[in-house]
Design a protein around this motif. Structure first.
Motif, mmCIF file in Angstrom:
data_model
loop_
_atom_site.group_PDB
_atom_site.id
_atom_site.type_symbol
_atom_site.label_atom_id
_atom_site.label_comp_id
_atom_site.label_asym_id
_atom_site.label_seq_id
_atom_site.Cartn_x
_atom_site.Cartn_y
_atom_site.Cartn_z
ATOM 1 N N ALA A 36 1.016 26.136 -5.665
ATOM 2 C CA ALA A 36 1.471 25.567 -6.944
ATOM 3 C C ALA A 36 1.624 24.050 -6.818
ATOM 4 N N ALA A 37 2.111 23.618 -5.669
ATOM 5 C CA ALA A 37 2.264 22.175 -5.449
ATOM 6 C C ALA A 37 0.889 21.503 -5.420
ATOM 7 N N ARG A 38 -0.084 22.188 -4.816
ATOM 8 C CA ARG A 38 -1.458 21.651 -4.792
ATOM 9 C C ARG A 38 -2.008 21.540 -6.203
ATOM 10 N N GLU A 39 -1.745 22.577 -6.976
ATOM 11 C CA GLU A 39 -2.230 22.564 -8.369
ATOM 12 C C GLU A 39 -1.603 21.404 -9.141
ATOM 13 N N ALA A 40 -0.320 21.224 -8.925
ATOM 14 C CA ALA A 40 0.376 20.125 -9.613
ATOM 15 C C ALA A 40 -0.241 18.794 -9.204
ATOM 16 N N THR A 41 -0.574 18.667 -7.910
ATOM 17 C CA THR A 41 -1.203 17.432 -7.440
ATOM 18 C C THR A 41 -2.526 17.204 -8.165
ATOM 19 N N ALA A 42 -3.320 18.264 -8.238
ATOM 20 C CA ALA A 42 -4.636 18.146 -8.882
ATOM 21 C C ALA A 42 -4.484 17.773 -10.361
ATOM 22 N N LYS A 43 -3.523 18.414 -11.020
ATOM 23 C CA LYS A 43 -3.299 18.130 -12.440
ATOM 24 C C LYS A 43 -2.868 16.669 -12.651
ATOM 25 N N LEU A 44 -1.989 16.242 -11.769
ATOM 26 C CA LEU A 44 -1.530 14.852 -11.834
ATOM 27 C C LEU A 44 -2.710 13.899 -11.661
ATOM 28 N N GLN A 45 -3.512 14.171 -10.640
ATOM 29 C CA GLN A 45 -4.622 13.256 -10.338
ATOM 30 C C GLN A 45 -5.680 13.295 -11.430
ATOM 31 N N ALA A 46 -5.790 14.430 -12.102
ATOM 32 C CA ALA A 46 -6.770 14.535 -13.184
ATOM 33 C C ALA A 46 -6.269 13.862 -14.465
ATOM 34 N N GLY A 47 -4.994 13.454 -14.475
ATOM 35 C CA GLY A 47 -4.520 12.659 -15.607
ATOM 36 C C GLY A 47 -3.676 13.399 -16.625
ATOM 37 N N ASP A 48 -3.142 14.561 -16.287
ATOM 38 C CA ASP A 48 -2.261 15.284 -17.212
ATOM 39 C C ASP A 48 -1.148 14.361 -17.704
ATOM 40 N N PRO A 49 -1.053 14.146 -19.047
ATOM 41 C CA PRO A 49 -0.117 13.121 -19.555
ATOM 42 C C PRO A 49 1.339 13.392 -19.193
ATOM 43 N N GLY A 50 1.777 14.647 -19.278
ATOM 44 C CA GLY A 50 3.168 14.964 -18.968
ATOM 45 C C GLY A 50 3.487 14.681 -17.505
ATOM 46 N N TYR A 51 2.592 15.122 -16.627
ATOM 47 C CA TYR A 51 2.785 14.902 -15.192
ATOM 48 C C TYR A 51 2.756 13.410 -14.856
ATOM 49 N N ARG A 52 1.854 12.721 -15.554
ATOM 50 C CA ARG A 52 1.759 11.275 -15.298
ATOM 51 C C ARG A 52 3.062 10.565 -15.662
ATOM 52 N N GLU A 97 -1.604 3.915 -3.564
ATOM 53 C CA GLU A 97 -2.842 4.698 -3.444
ATOM 54 C C GLU A 97 -3.357 5.092 -4.828
ATOM 55 N N SER A 98 -2.434 5.318 -5.751
ATOM 56 C CA SER A 98 -2.840 5.744 -7.092
ATOM 57 C C SER A 98 -3.685 4.698 -7.808
ATOM 58 N N HIS A 102 0.820 -1.214 0.000
ATOM 59 C CA HIS A 102 0.000 0.000 0.000
ATOM 60 C C HIS A 102 0.856 1.268 0.000
ATOM 61 N N LEU A 103 1.515 1.442 -1.105
ATOM 62 C CA LEU A 103 2.457 2.537 -1.289
ATOM 63 C C LEU A 103 1.776 3.907 -1.268
ATOM 64 N N GLY A 104 2.372 4.836 -0.539
ATOM 65 C CA GLY A 104 1.875 6.216 -0.573
ATOM 66 C C GLY A 104 2.460 6.914 -1.788
ATOM 67 N N ASP A 105 1.757 6.825 -2.929
ATOM 68 C CA ASP A 105 2.343 7.333 -4.171
ATOM 69 C C ASP A 105 1.478 8.410 -4.814
ATOM 70 N N TRP A 106 0.601 9.013 -4.045
ATOM 71 C CA TRP A 106 -0.425 9.799 -4.708
ATOM 72 C C TRP A 106 -0.763 11.115 -4.019
ATOM 73 N N GLY A 107 -0.117 11.407 -2.949
ATOM 74 C CA GLY A 107 -0.568 12.586 -2.200
ATOM 75 C C GLY A 107 0.092 13.869 -2.646
ATOM 76 N N LEU A 108 -0.027 14.865 -1.797
ATOM 77 C CA LEU A 108 0.554 16.178 -2.027
ATOM 78 C C LEU A 108 2.071 16.080 -2.208
ATOM 79 N N GLN A 109 2.687 15.060 -1.590
ATOM 80 C CA GLN A 109 4.149 14.979 -1.717
ATOM 81 C C GLN A 109 4.563 14.843 -3.188
ATOM 82 N N MET A 110 3.721 14.150 -3.970
ATOM 83 C CA MET A 110 4.062 13.994 -5.388
ATOM 84 C C MET A 110 3.952 15.348 -6.110
ATOM 85 N N GLY A 111 2.921 16.100 -5.739
ATOM 86 C CA GLY A 111 2.749 17.431 -6.335
ATOM 87 C C GLY A 111 3.923 18.336 -5.988
ATOM 88 N N MET A 112 4.387 18.226 -4.760
ATOM 89 C CA MET A 112 5.519 19.053 -4.330
ATOM 90 C C MET A 112 6.763 18.738 -5.152
#
Ligand code: ARG
Length: 613
Positions: free
Chosen positions: A205-221, A252-253, A153-163
């Motif tokens: 900005a880190a929060r925004e990056a998190t949201a973009k990642l979670q929404a599936g932005d291909p580059g961020y993914r 988590e992702s 159960h890897l923590g791979d999806w939270g704000l830390q990734m956005g940061m």
């Protein structure tokens, strides 16, 4: 095959039934007066009420019914207690332990959620304890024949990734694939996390990056994938050094896509509602002694939370794996979070009522100062640092103790790693899971006393006795001490990798037959021999108890007890130099049983035994 106590309880239970009382009164437990007897039955006290007779009388009547049973050499009544001494024949027959013969009914499908590492974020001693305790619980469940799946159960999806993603975009503006390495990650997260604490624009900005990642932005993914893969490869390496093997590397992702429909359903069905801008589910119950706040599934900005991913993970596990039981091996400070998740899952039908979910929490590993274990420099201790610390200390101890001096450098290194892991794991697992404890490396790395190294040393000594016996032609089989085919359960615990087994099935049968051929009836045995046999015979009961209480420390205590009994035996008996062939054969057979059982019980603790030392 049932355990020793179960078998004995059946004998006394049948006597109670014959006496017109409940079978259950026959329950036999380990004696709390080992000077008087091996095991005891206290059922007469409980039966007194229904039978309207005095306990001593009942105990006497039961004694008459069981005294001639071949299992017992002595049955005495003291007050209402029934004190039972096992006959040597029975004891010897029962002390031949095979782990794969312990059956637990009913067989369950169990998921163990442990490890819980976070991608690109350093692991701390809490993650270490989760790995150590979880691995042991997983092996205990598996040893009993349950179907067990360990999930990191890897923590791979939270704000830390956005940061991290945001920090990379600051460092490499406009670069789609920044050249990031593992070493960079070690440094990037602490930097980004520190900036987020003081710089609000950065955090946003880190929060925004998190949201973009979670929404599936291909580059961020793509960038995220790269970071996750780097991190997983590194984690696998560390966990392997710790003899920890996960069956699943879900993160988590992996439940991201389940979340929107889940939230939709909970809203539609009226479980989830808006409160102070957040979407919540009430989980309080009328009998609660303290207030249990609602579980928060979504914040006003649409971000989902820790509880949301955990809830969706329950859903995924139910749908894909149909477990009967999920064990969450997580720091006890997360107990409110777990309670909210469990209640929410049951209440909303994410989990069927029949699914048992448990938080098997644990306390903190502290340093000698009583505070969470730290590096010498005072920072949080990373898994790598800790592995290195215990390995280096093991190397020193091996040097001091003059162990393994004639072995090749490479083997010595591997032995040091194993001794280091044993130091750490045994220190941890010999404590009650829920308690905080002090990791005193000086004490726990010693080859003497209640320590991992002592246990390895004892097991290796047993191996070496068998090896010498073989060399001198005292055994009629080959390869006793050499690595041979692993029992399936040992291999399964290592993600399918073969493990060194003390003896192959064939060899085991040969030893048993050799000793049988020599004596149809066992010779009179010494007190300490009896003690060793009794300890061996109780192995299955210990594994059952450790499972029932989710308590690896019961196995740790058991292993130490068996090892110290064996050490006494070894002290008092000449094994290899014994002239009487019959006595020597049963001695070697006993060594074989002790070795098998030590290796198996250490395996349940997640500790590997070196071939030699
Ligand atoms: N990643 C989490 C942490 O570092 C632990 C995860 C525990 N497992 C779970 N299902 N919540 O605290």
């Amino acid at each position: 095959m049932s355990s020793l106590l179960a078998k004995l309880s059946e004998i006394t239970g049948a006597a109670f039934a014959d006496y017109g009382a409940d079978f259950g009164f026959g329950r036999v437990i380990v004696s709390n007066r080992p000077d008087l007897c091996d095991v005891q039955c206290n059922g007469a006290f409980a039966a007194a009420k229904t039978l309207k007779k005095a306990p001593p009388q009942i105990a006497n009547d039961i004694r008459e019914r069981v005294a001639s049973h071949p299992a017992f050499s002595k049955v005495e009544v003291a007050g209402g207690y029934l004190n039972l001494t096992l006959s040597d024949e029975w004891l010897i027959a029962e002390s031949d332990q095979r782990l794969d013969a312990i059956g637990a009914e009913p067989k369950l499908k169990i998921i163990v959620d442990y490890g819980g590492a976070n991608v690109a974020k350093p692991l701390h001693v809490g993650h270490l304890r989760s790995a150590i305790i979880g691995e042991s619980l997983k092996r205990i469940c598996r040893a009993l024949g349950h179907e067990v799946i360990g999930d990191v159960h890897l923590g791979d999806w939270g704000l830390q990734m956005g940061m991290i993603i945001h920090e990379l975009s600051v460092r490499f503006p406009g670069v789609a694939e920044p050249p990031v390495t593992l070493d960079d990650l070690d440094e990037i997260y602490p930097t980004a996390s520190a900036k987020s604490k003081t710089d609000e624009a950065y955090l946003n900005a880190a929060r925004e990056a998190t949201a973009k990642l979670q929404a599936g932005d291909p580059g961020y993914r793509a960038l995220w994938r790269k970071i996750v893969n780097l991190s997983i490869a590194d984690l696998k390496n560390d966990y392997r050094k710790l003899e920890t093997y996960f069956d699943l590397w879900y993160g988590e992702s992996d439940v991201n896509d389940l979340i929107p429909p889940l939230i939709e359903r909970l809203k539609r069905e009226g479980f989830a509602y808006q409160s102070e801008g957040a979407l919540v589910v009430d989980v309080a119950e009328p009998d609660d002694k303290q207030e249990i706040p609602p579980a928060i599934l979504q914040k006003a900005d649409g971000a989902v939370l820790y509880a949301t991913t955990d809830l969706a993970t329950v859903e995924m596990r139910v749908q894909q794996m149909h477990p009967d039981l999920i064990l969450y091996v997580i720091d006890k400070r997360q107990s409110l979070h777990m309670l909210q998740v469990f209640r929410c899952a049951w209440k909303t039908g994410v989990a069927p009522q029949s699914l048992a979910m448990e938080h098997d929490g644990f306390g903190t590993m502290n340093g000698p100062d009583g505070k969470p274990f730290k590096t010498r420099a005072g920072g949080t201790m990373k898994l790598k640092d800790l592995i290195e610390l215990v390995t280096t200390r093991a190397e020193e101890r091996i040097e001091e103790a003059n162990v393994a001096t004639d072995l090749p450098e490479e083997e010595r290194k591997e032995i040091a790693r194993m001794v280091g892991v044993a130091t750490l794991k045994f220190a941890d697992l010999s404590n009650t899971r829920t308690k905080d404890y002090v990791f005193d490396i000086d004490r726990f790395s010693s080859f003497e006393g209640r320590t991992g190294p002592y246990l390895l040393y004892t097991a290796v000594r047993a191996k070496s006795i068998l090896r010498k016996a073989e060399e001198r032609g005292l055994l009629v089989f080959g390869g006793a001490a050499a690595a041979s085919a692993s029992p399936p359960v040992l291999a399964e615990n290592r993600g399918g990798e073969a493990a060194a087994a003390p003896l192959s099935d064939e060899e085991r049968d040969l030893v048993a037959r050799a000793s049988e051929r020599l004596h149809g009836r066992p010779p009179k045995i010494s007190d300490v021999t009896r003690e060793v046999h009794l300890s061996l015979a109780l192995f299955r009961d210990k594994v059952l108890a450790a499972f029932a209480n989710r308590a690896p420390n019961e196995i740790a205590d058991y292993t130490y007890d068996l090892a110290s009994r064996f050490a006494r035996y070894y002290h008092e008996h000449h094994i290899l130099s014994e002239e009487n062939e019959e006595v020597r054969a049963s001695s070697l057979e006993l060594v074989r049983r002790v070795l098998d059982t030590l290796v198996l019980s250490l395996d349940l603790l997640g500790i590997d035994v070196p071939e030699r030392m």
